[in-house]
Design an enzyme around this catalytic site. Structure first.
Site, PDB file in Angstrom:
ATOM      1  N   LYS A  79      49.247  44.188  40.085  1.00  0.00           N
ATOM      2  CA  LYS A  79      47.879  43.884  39.677  1.00  0.00           C
ATOM      3  C   LYS A  79      47.752  44.201  38.193  1.00  0.00           C
ATOM      4  CE  LYS A  79      44.068  42.566  41.983  1.00  0.00           C
ATOM      5  NZ  LYS A  79      44.031  41.594  43.078  1.00  0.00           N
ATOM      6  N   GLY A 179      27.646  40.081  48.073  1.00  0.00           N
ATOM      7  CA  GLY A 179      28.393  39.456  46.991  1.00  0.00           C
ATOM      8  C   GLY A 179      28.509  37.968  47.188  1.00  0.00           C
ATOM      9  N   GLY A 181      29.873  35.577  45.017  1.00  0.00           N
ATOM     10  CA  GLY A 181      30.788  34.868  44.140  1.00  0.00           C
ATOM     11  C   GLY A 181      31.355  33.662  44.867  1.00  0.00           C
ATOM     12  N   VAL A 183      33.972  33.291  46.748  1.00  0.00           N
ATOM     13  CA  VAL A 183      34.376  33.551  48.130  1.00  0.00           C
ATOM     14  C   VAL A 183      33.173  33.881  49.001  1.00  0.00           C
ATOM     15  CG1 VAL A 183      35.772  34.997  49.644  1.00  0.00           C
ATOM     16  CG2 VAL A 183      36.661  34.310  47.415  1.00  0.00           C
TER      17      VAL A 183
END
Length: 358
Positions: A79, A179, A181, A183
């Site tokens: 990452k 959330g 976003g 997705v």
């Protein structure tokens, strides 16, 4: 000191990167490459400190090792994080500088989208590295992985509600999505189209308004969405939402979402189990996205391969759920066991396209 850091877990590489001319400050962390080259997204976020960025890089890279292993990919875990506000600090020059740093690793780490880094940004990064994945088809890539992440989460949610509520669809169920976003919005849409009453929360009021208008969603304060009286809670924002303070307030019987590192620590999985809440581990549920972008670097990256791998991942999730319900062990412990059996032996069971980049 990194070796003594609480989140350090025998990481193979932790690289601190800077480019004074563009203001780039970044960290690339590679946890384990026993199964293959490391792959994991690049996150850009205005971290309060370099220590906070390091925490995130170490935790997220380790989680990618487990995610890729559970997904049955011949990839290790890595990452990267860029310290900065993606709304104000991101420039093409900064992204190109980051790409050059990835290129120097020579295929040891492949980068992709994450929070604060979208498809356009990956295109900019790809201008200076061969190891950026998830670029659009015009650049011979596979494009935005969001829909595939949402697909995987939804399939896991279907399995979970079947086990807990005995239903094959979401008709009559109440679902909260934290959330909105790419997705989270896609997941909320799927829930709505399959009969659920949807509750949503996001720090962006425009995204909430869009969900209300399109799917008849009920808005909830972002800080209280976890406590909504629902059947399913889907965290799709940042990590740490399931902690000592929030878990006693969760009223859902199923928690399954796309956010990384939803648990404050693995010990919180036991708290959820004790509370009678079925938790599908985040690194299992959200694996559809990495499967999609991994199709750029494996031997058979066809659409059929991607769909087959996502179906396999859902089957693994079902086995984890069933074993947890049968044995009383936490789902995270069971998923960790599966991943560790796959990545612990030092072997590379399959070839990838990495060789063509080296």
């Amino acid at each position: 000191m990194t070796f003594a850091h609480a989140e350090y877990a025998d990481h193979e590489l932790v690289q601190f990167c800077a480019d004074p001319s563009t203001g780039l400050r970044a960290i690339i962390a590679v946890h384990n490459t026993n199964l293959g080259p490391a792959a994991g997204g690049c996150r850009m976020w205005p971290y309060a400190s370099a220590d906070a960025a390091l925490d995130d890089a170490l935790r997220l890279s380790r989680a990618m090792t487990y995610k890729n292993a559970v997904a049955g990919l011949h990839l290790g875990g890595g990452k990267s994080v860029i310290i900065g506000d993606p709304r104000t600090d991101k420039t093409p020059e900064l992204l190109a500088a980051f790409g050059r740093l990835v290129e120097r690793l020579g295929g040891y780490y492949f980068t992709a989208e994450d929070v604060g880094i979208g498809e356009r940004d990956i295109c900019a990064i790809a201008q200076s590295t061969s190891y950026a994945i998830g670029t659009p088809s015009s650049m011979e890539g596979v494009g935005d992985p969001s829909a595939f992440t949402a697909s995987g989460v939804f399939k896991c949610a279907e399995l979970a509600v079947n086990r807990i509520f005995g239903c094959l669809d979401f008709e009559g169920l109440r679902v909260a999505v934290q959330g909105l976003g790419s997705v989270g919005s896609d997941l909320a849409r799927r829930y709505h189209e399959h009969g659920a009453t949807v509750f949503v929360a996001d720090v962006d009021p425009d995204k909430v308004k869009r969900a209300v208008n399109q799917w008849g969603a009920t808005p909830v304060e972002p800080g209280r969405i976890h406590a909504t009286d629902v059947d399913v809670f889907s965290p799709c924002a940042l990590g740490g939402v399931l902690n000592r303070q929030t878990i006693p307030e969760v009223r859902a019987k199923v928690v399954v979402g796309a956010a990384n590192n939803q648990l404050e620590s693995d010990a919180r999985a036991v708290d959820l189990l004790t509370a009678g809440i079925l938790y599908v581990p985040d690194f299992v549920a959200n694996g559809g996205g990495i499967i999609h972008v991994a199709s750029e670097i494996v031997d058979d990256g066809s659409p059929e391969w991607v769909e087959g791998k996502i179906d396999e991942l859902a089957q693994t999730a079902g086995a984890i759920i069933d074993e947890s319900l049968r044995s009383g062990r936490s789902s995270v412990e069971i998923a960790n066991d599966i991943a560790e059996r796959r990545f612990s032996p030092v072997s590379r069971p399959g070839k990838s396209k990495v060789a063509s980049h080296a």
